[in-house]
Motif scaffolding. Structure first.
Motif, mmCIF file in Angstrom:
data_model
loop_
_atom_site.group_PDB
_atom_site.id
_atom_site.type_symbol
_atom_site.label_atom_id
_atom_site.label_comp_id
_atom_site.label_asym_id
_atom_site.label_seq_id
_atom_site.Cartn_x
_atom_site.Cartn_y
_atom_site.Cartn_z
ATOM 1 N N LEU A 152 31.948 61.231 58.503
ATOM 2 C CA LEU A 152 32.517 60.405 57.433
ATOM 3 C C LEU A 152 32.628 59.009 57.774
ATOM 4 O O LEU A 152 32.331 58.111 56.846
ATOM 5 N N ARG B 114 35.761 65.863 54.895
ATOM 6 C CA ARG B 114 34.262 66.072 55.363
ATOM 7 C C ARG B 114 34.038 67.466 55.045
ATOM 8 O O ARG B 114 34.035 68.260 55.899
ATOM 9 N N SER C 18 33.200 63.420 51.717
ATOM 10 C CA SER C 18 31.881 63.640 51.772
ATOM 11 C C SER C 18 31.447 64.957 51.774
ATOM 12 O O SER C 18 32.059 65.657 52.413
#
Length: 284
Positions: free
Chosen positions: A110, A149, A102
């Motif tokens: 995430l 993330r 992400s």
């Protein structure tokens, strides 16, 4: 007149039927995110958020309706997701060989633990509702995968957050990125985090069992590695009790195992053994 042989055959048939019924009653529903019904491609060529979230949502509904754990499979591949994924009670995520990425340039994480309100309805959004205690997100297991993330430094982000839940487990995984806390299990019980490597933390991140308030109890954190920060951080009025923290390592400054720097944080009846820290002690 029935013979002994026919009676024996009927008995065998009856037993087979009973066994079949028992096996079917124990079977759990499985959802593969790459199945045609969902369509995740795992090549990083497109946004797989909707496909994975749909599988997670249907798994959550099946688990709620059946009372059994549902399994969501994320096969090996690279999956880009454009928004926060939500996992529901009684869900196991199998992600061996998968990488979930992400890069959202906004606050958030995430994977977030969703839950139901007192009437059994899904609480939408990312905020906790009044249905608290340990009964929000429960019986969730994440096995394998790289959970990454990535985000700009000015965003407040995390990787996985499940709060006010119970019976939670993350194992054999890699957790990366985030500007804030990589895992947040505030106010949870029966949490197991094992064989997880944490890396690429940004700003003031902490790796495991971040707590800002509430009680975490009967937790186990074992065989984990935090590559560049502390492992467990208790903040504010948070408490951690009746837990085991062992065979973990923090390999780089300012690494430490348990940060009790908050004046009101409490660590009680916990066993801390066999940990390695380059910079600070097991508890500081």
């Amino acid at each position: 007149m029935k013979t002994k042989s026919s009676n024996s055959l009927q008995l065998v048939a009856c037993l087979i039927g009973i066994i079949g019924f028992c096996l079917s009653s124990m079977a759990t529903a499985e959802f593969d995110v790459t199945a045609p019904a969902y369509g995740a491609d795992g090549t990083d060529a497109s946004d797989d958020f909707s496909a994975i979230q749909r599988a997670l949502r249907e798994a959550g509904v099946a688990a709620r309706d059946s009372g059994k754990v549902s399994t969501v499979r994320i096969p090996a591949g690279k999956y880009y997701v454009s928004s926060t994924l939500k996992v529901y009670p009684r869900t196991t995520i199998l992600a061996e060989g998968a990488e979930l990425l992400s890069t959202m340039a906004v606050d958030g994480g995430l994977l977030h633990g969703e839950h139901y309100d007192a009437l059994g309805n899904v609480c939408e959004g990312l905020e906790d509702c009044s249905h608290g205690g340990y009964g929000q997100t429960y019986d969730v297991t994440v096995v394998g995968g790289t959970w990454d993330r990535q985000s700009p430094a000015d965003c407040n982000t995390y990787v996985i957050s499940i709060r006010h839940g119970r019976n939670l487990e993350i194992r054999n995984a890699k957790v990366r990125g985030a500007t804030n806390h990589m895992l947040n299990f505030s106010g949870c019980e029966n949490v197991v985090v094992s064989n997880v490597v944490f890396s690429a933390l940004k700003i003031y991140s902490t790796a495991v069992l971040q707590m800002t308030a509430g009680l975490a109890t009967h937790c186990k954190v074992v065989n984990c590695t935090a590559l560049n920060y502390r492992l467990i951080n208790l903040q504010g009025t948070s408490r951690m009790e009746n837990s085991y923290i062992g065979s973990n390592s923090c390999t780089e400054n300012p690494g430490g195992i348990v940060d009790l720097s908050s004046d009101n944080a409490i660590l009680r009846n916990c066993t801390i053994a066999g940990n390695r820290s380059k910079d600070k002690g097991a508890v500081y």
